[in-house]
Write a protein that holds these residues in place. Structure first.
Motif, PDB file in Angstrom:
ATOM      1  N   ARG A  95     -26.150 -48.167 -31.291  1.00 41.82           N
ATOM      2  CA  ARG A  95     -27.503 -48.682 -31.613  1.00 41.82           C
ATOM      3  C   ARG A  95     -28.003 -48.021 -32.740  1.00 41.82           C
ATOM      4  O   ARG A  95     -28.764 -48.636 -33.669  1.00 41.82           O
ATOM      5  CB  ARG A  95     -28.412 -48.437 -30.372  1.00 41.82           C
ATOM      6  N   LEU A  96     -27.561 -46.769 -33.019  1.00 40.66           N
ATOM      7  CA  LEU A  96     -28.162 -46.107 -34.157  1.00 40.66           C
ATOM      8  C   LEU A  96     -27.863 -46.728 -35.554  1.00 40.66           C
ATOM      9  O   LEU A  96     -28.167 -46.470 -36.611  1.00 40.66           O
ATOM     10  CB  LEU A  96     -27.849 -44.610 -34.062  1.00 40.66           C
ATOM     11  N   ALA A  97     -26.433 -47.148 -35.368  1.00 38.79           N
ATOM     12  CA  ALA A  97     -26.024 -47.989 -36.612  1.00 38.79           C
ATOM     13  C   ALA A  97     -26.728 -48.889 -37.103  1.00 38.79           C
ATOM     14  O   ALA A  97     -26.775 -48.892 -38.327  1.00 38.79           O
ATOM     15  CB  ALA A  97     -24.517 -48.599 -36.238  1.00 38.79           C
ATOM     16  N   GLY A  98     -27.634 -49.577 -36.385  1.00 38.10           N
ATOM     17  CA  GLY A  98     -28.692 -50.463 -36.726  1.00 38.10           C
ATOM     18  C   GLY A  98     -29.772 -49.774 -37.869  1.00 38.10           C
ATOM     19  O   GLY A  98     -30.232 -50.618 -38.644  1.00 38.10           O
ATOM     20  N   LEU A  99     -30.107 -48.909 -37.228  1.00 35.57           N
ATOM     21  CA  LEU A  99     -31.111 -48.146 -38.155  1.00 35.57           C
ATOM     22  C   LEU A  99     -30.531 -47.636 -39.433  1.00 35.57           C
ATOM     23  O   LEU A  99     -31.037 -47.796 -40.543  1.00 35.57           O
ATOM     24  CB  LEU A  99     -31.692 -47.007 -37.214  1.00 35.57           C
ATOM     25  N   ALA A 100     -29.304 -47.115 -39.231  1.00 35.29           N
ATOM     26  CA  ALA A 100     -28.726 -46.402 -40.316  1.00 35.29           C
ATOM     27  C   ALA A 100     -28.424 -47.775 -41.255  1.00 35.29           C
ATOM     28  O   ALA A 100     -28.832 -47.319 -42.674  1.00 35.29           O
ATOM     29  CB  ALA A 100     -27.172 -45.797 -40.096  1.00 35.29           C
ATOM     30  N   ASP A 101     -27.989 -48.766 -41.039  1.00 30.06           N
ATOM     31  CA  ASP A 101     -27.697 -49.875 -42.028  1.00 30.06           C
ATOM     32  C   ASP A 101     -29.051 -50.350 -42.444  1.00 30.06           C
ATOM     33  O   ASP A 101     -29.167 -50.598 -43.725  1.00 30.06           O
ATOM     34  CB  ASP A 101     -27.073 -51.104 -41.153  1.00 30.06           C
ATOM     35  N   ALA A 102     -29.981 -50.459 -41.582  1.00 34.06           N
ATOM     36  CA  ALA A 102     -31.522 -50.904 -42.466  1.00 34.06           C
ATOM     37  C   ALA A 102     -31.879 -49.916 -43.191  1.00 34.06           C
ATOM     38  O   ALA A 102     -32.668 -50.219 -44.217  1.00 34.06           O
ATOM     39  CB  ALA A 102     -32.412 -51.072 -41.121  1.00 34.06           C
ATOM     40  N   CYS A 103     -31.608 -48.634 -43.111  1.00 30.18           N
ATOM     41  CA  CYS A 103     -32.088 -47.441 -44.219  1.00 30.18           C
ATOM     42  C   CYS A 103     -30.991 -47.300 -45.180  1.00 30.18           C
ATOM     43  O   CYS A 103     -31.258 -46.666 -46.495  1.00 30.18           O
ATOM     44  CB  CYS A 103     -32.090 -46.061 -43.484  1.00 30.18           C
TER      45      CYS A 103
END
Length: 226
Positions: A95-103
């Protein structure tokens, strides 16, 4: 809290866990970052820092939970609780991958990131508990900490949607923890009840663990803010 006499009635796991959550609740104003995010006053850069630090935290906590499960091999309800937590860390990383991508974070940035000491105090203490803490007591302490963590994640997830307009994929990590997990709660009660029944659980010791976990939790958020 003194130890109960051998013939004294034992408290239930539900009562012990509820007491830990109440006793160890953090001061509402202690988390500076969550308050700023809720108000929309934190810079978007804090979300990138959060993601970078969490990559380190998740990897460490998964190892700690796996080790606690192995140490509790002779106590299946306790081992099952920590096995479930270790599985949860694997899901959290996805799930953290989505935040990393957005950042806009790249794999190289994640790999080369130098973590902040204040952000890594929590997993370091969790590793210490994994090595020497009584697993049933660690289960109590973690349950109290998860209640605080979940509350923070719920506030952040709502603010990311309303204040920062992050897409759903970027909010997925926080959404994972924003609501209590019935499966985790059930396994926690089973683990702690086993600990009480076998006289391995000592709530006073668990509260000592929990106070430090809550302090290091706050240190994580406030170090991201700094």
């Amino acid at each position: 809290m003194a130890r109960l006499a051998p013939d004294a009635p034992r408290p239930t796991a539900a009562a012990v866990l509820d007491d830990a959550v109440r006793a160890l609740v953090p001061d509402p104003g202690a988390n500076r970052l969550v308050a700023r995010i809720e108000a929309g006053e934190a810079p978007r850069s804090v979300f990138a820092t959060f993601a970078l630090e969490q990559h380190q935290v998740i990897a460490a906590d998964r190892l700690s939970f796996q080790h606690l499960a192995r140490r509790a091999d002779g106590d299946p309800p306790v081992a099952d609780f920590f096995d479930l937590l270790a599985q949860g860390e694997t899901l959290a990383l996805k799930r953290l991958a989505g935040l990393a991508d957005a950042c806009g974070l790249t794999e190289r940035q994640i790999a080369e990131y130098q973590p902040r000491p204040g952000c890594q105090a929590y997993p370091s203490y969790a590793a210490r508990l994994a090595l020497g803490g009584e697993p049933a007591n660690v289960a109590i302490a973690l349950t109290a900490n998860f209640a605080a963590w979940g509350g923070y994640c719920a506030v952040v997830e709502a603010a990311m949607r309303g204040q920062y307009a992050f897409p759903e994929e970027a909010r997925g990590f926080f959404g994972l923890f924003a609501e209590p997990s019935p499966a985790v709660a059930s396994k926690a009660r089973e683990a702690v009840q086993h600990g009480l029944d076998t006289r391995q659980a000592e709530p006073a010791t668990a509260h000592r663990y929990g106070r430090l976990l809550q302090a290091y939790e706050l240190m994580f958020w406030n170090s991201v803010a700094d």
